[in-house]
Design a protein around this motif. Structure first.
Motif, short mmCIF file in Angstrom:
data_model
loop_
_atom_site.label_atom_id
_atom_site.label_comp_id
_atom_site.label_asym_id
_atom_site.label_seq_id
_atom_site.Cartn_x
_atom_site.Cartn_y
_atom_site.Cartn_z
N THR A 72 -3.97 -2.37 -1.40
CA THR A 72 -5.27 -3.03 -1.42
C THR A 72 -6.11 -2.63 -0.22
O THR A 72 -5.59 -2.12 0.78
N GLU A 73 -7.40 -2.90 -0.31
CA GLU A 73 -8.29 -2.67 0.83
C GLU A 73 -7.84 -3.49 2.03
O GLU A 73 -7.88 -3.03 3.17
N ASN A 74 -7.38 -4.71 1.76
CA ASN A 74 -6.90 -5.58 2.82
C ASN A 74 -5.70 -4.96 3.53
O ASN A 74 -5.59 -5.04 4.76
N ASP A 75 -4.78 -4.37 2.78
CA ASP A 75 -3.63 -3.68 3.37
C ASP A 75 -4.11 -2.58 4.32
O ASP A 75 -3.63 -2.47 5.45
N LEU A 76 -5.04 -1.79 3.85
CA LEU A 76 -5.55 -0.67 4.65
C LEU A 76 -6.24 -1.18 5.92
O LEU A 76 -6.08 -0.60 6.99
N GLU A 77 -6.99 -2.26 5.80
CA GLU A 77 -7.67 -2.83 6.97
C GLU A 77 -6.68 -3.36 7.99
O GLU A 77 -6.97 -3.43 9.18
N ASN A 78 -5.49 -3.73 7.53
CA ASN A 78 -4.44 -4.24 8.42
C ASN A 78 -3.45 -3.14 8.83
O ASN A 78 -2.33 -3.43 9.23
N ASP A 79 -3.88 -1.89 8.70
CA ASP A 79 -3.08 -0.72 9.11
C ASP A 79 -1.77 -0.56 8.35
O ASP A 79 -0.82 0.02 8.87
N ILE A 80 -1.72 -1.07 7.14
CA ILE A 80 -0.54 -0.86 6.30
C ILE A 80 -0.81 0.40 5.49
O ILE A 80 -1.78 0.47 4.74
N ASP A 81 0.03 1.41 5.67
CA ASP A 81 -0.20 2.67 4.97
C ASP A 81 1.02 3.12 4.16
O ASP A 81 1.02 4.19 3.59
N ILE A 82 2.06 2.29 4.12
CA ILE A 82 3.25 2.61 3.33
C ILE A 82 3.34 1.61 2.19
O ILE A 82 3.23 0.40 2.40
N VAL A 83 3.52 2.13 1.00
CA VAL A 83 3.57 1.26 -0.17
C VAL A 83 4.73 1.70 -1.07
O VAL A 83 5.02 2.89 -1.20
N GLY A 84 5.40 0.72 -1.66
CA GLY A 84 6.50 1.00 -2.56
C GLY A 84 6.06 0.91 -4.01
O GLY A 84 5.10 0.23 -4.34
N CYS A 85 6.80 1.60 -4.84
CA CYS A 85 6.55 1.54 -6.28
C CYS A 85 6.95 0.15 -6.78
O CYS A 85 7.92 -0.44 -6.30
N ASN A 86 6.19 -0.37 -7.75
CA ASN A 86 6.51 -1.70 -8.28
C ASN A 86 7.61 -1.66 -9.34
O ASN A 86 7.93 -2.68 -9.93
N ASN A 87 8.19 -0.46 -9.55
CA ASN A 87 9.21 -0.32 -10.59
C ASN A 87 10.51 0.29 -10.07
O ASN A 87 11.54 0.17 -10.71
N CYS A 88 10.44 0.98 -8.94
CA CYS A 88 11.65 1.62 -8.39
C CYS A 88 11.62 1.52 -6.87
O CYS A 88 10.77 0.84 -6.30
N SER A 89 12.52 2.20 -6.18
CA SER A 89 12.63 2.08 -4.73
C SER A 89 11.86 3.15 -3.96
O SER A 89 11.93 3.19 -2.74
N LEU A 90 11.11 4.00 -4.64
CA LEU A 90 10.37 5.06 -3.96
C LEU A 90 9.21 4.49 -3.16
O LEU A 90 8.61 3.48 -3.54
N LYS A 91 8.90 5.17 -2.05
CA LYS A 91 7.79 4.76 -1.19
C LYS A 91 6.92 5.97 -0.87
O LYS A 91 7.41 7.09 -0.83
#
Length: 138
Positions: free
Chosen positions: A108-127
């Motif tokens: 989300t935009e909120n994630d990016l504004e909070n310096d979160i740049d790593i995201v996981g797949c909602n179906n598996c363990s890949l990031k």
């Protein structure tokens, strides 16, 4: 960039009294106006480190942030993806990309504004790491 503990030359488990002693030692011996050039960015780092670590609440927040940054670096990242290569949803104010397992990476935009740049797949363990630049509004 060194941590505040590294700037002051103390361990992360050092007591506030020891950190205070080290701060005074650094300021008096190395960064005193009579002994420095006046434009000493290291002195500014020492002051900022002391300002954060002397307050138990600020130190706790800083320690949590530091641990979070370390955990971020330790994660196994499957790929780096440019934000421009992701689909934007105005409704959700989020960016998404389909994973090879048919799941989705959603940030989300909120994630990016909070310096979160790593995201996981909602179906598996890949990031993935999302690459982007923050543009300052004028």
């Amino acid at each position: 960039m060194p941590t505040y503990y590294e700037v002051l030359g103390v361990s992360e488990t050092a007591s506030t009294d020891f950190i205070k002693q080290r701060f005074h030692q650094l300021i008096l011996e190395q960064h005193h106006p009579d002994k420095s050039s006046g434009n000493d960015t290291t002195a500014q780092q020492v002051l900022k480190a002391w300002d954060t670590l002397r307050n138990p609440e600020n130190r706790k927040k800083y320690d949590i942030e530091l641990e979070s940054q370390r955990n971020k670096q330790d994660l196994a990242i499957g790929a780096e993806v440019d934000l421009d290569d992701m689909e934007y949803s105005e409704k959700d104010k989020s960016f998404s990309l389909e994973c090879r397992c048919s799941g989705n990476y959603i940030i989300t935009e909120n994630d990016l504004e909070n310096d979160i740049d790593i995201v996981g797949c909602n179906n598996c363990s890949l990031k993935i790491r999302v690459l982007y630049e923050v543009l300052e509004e004028e």
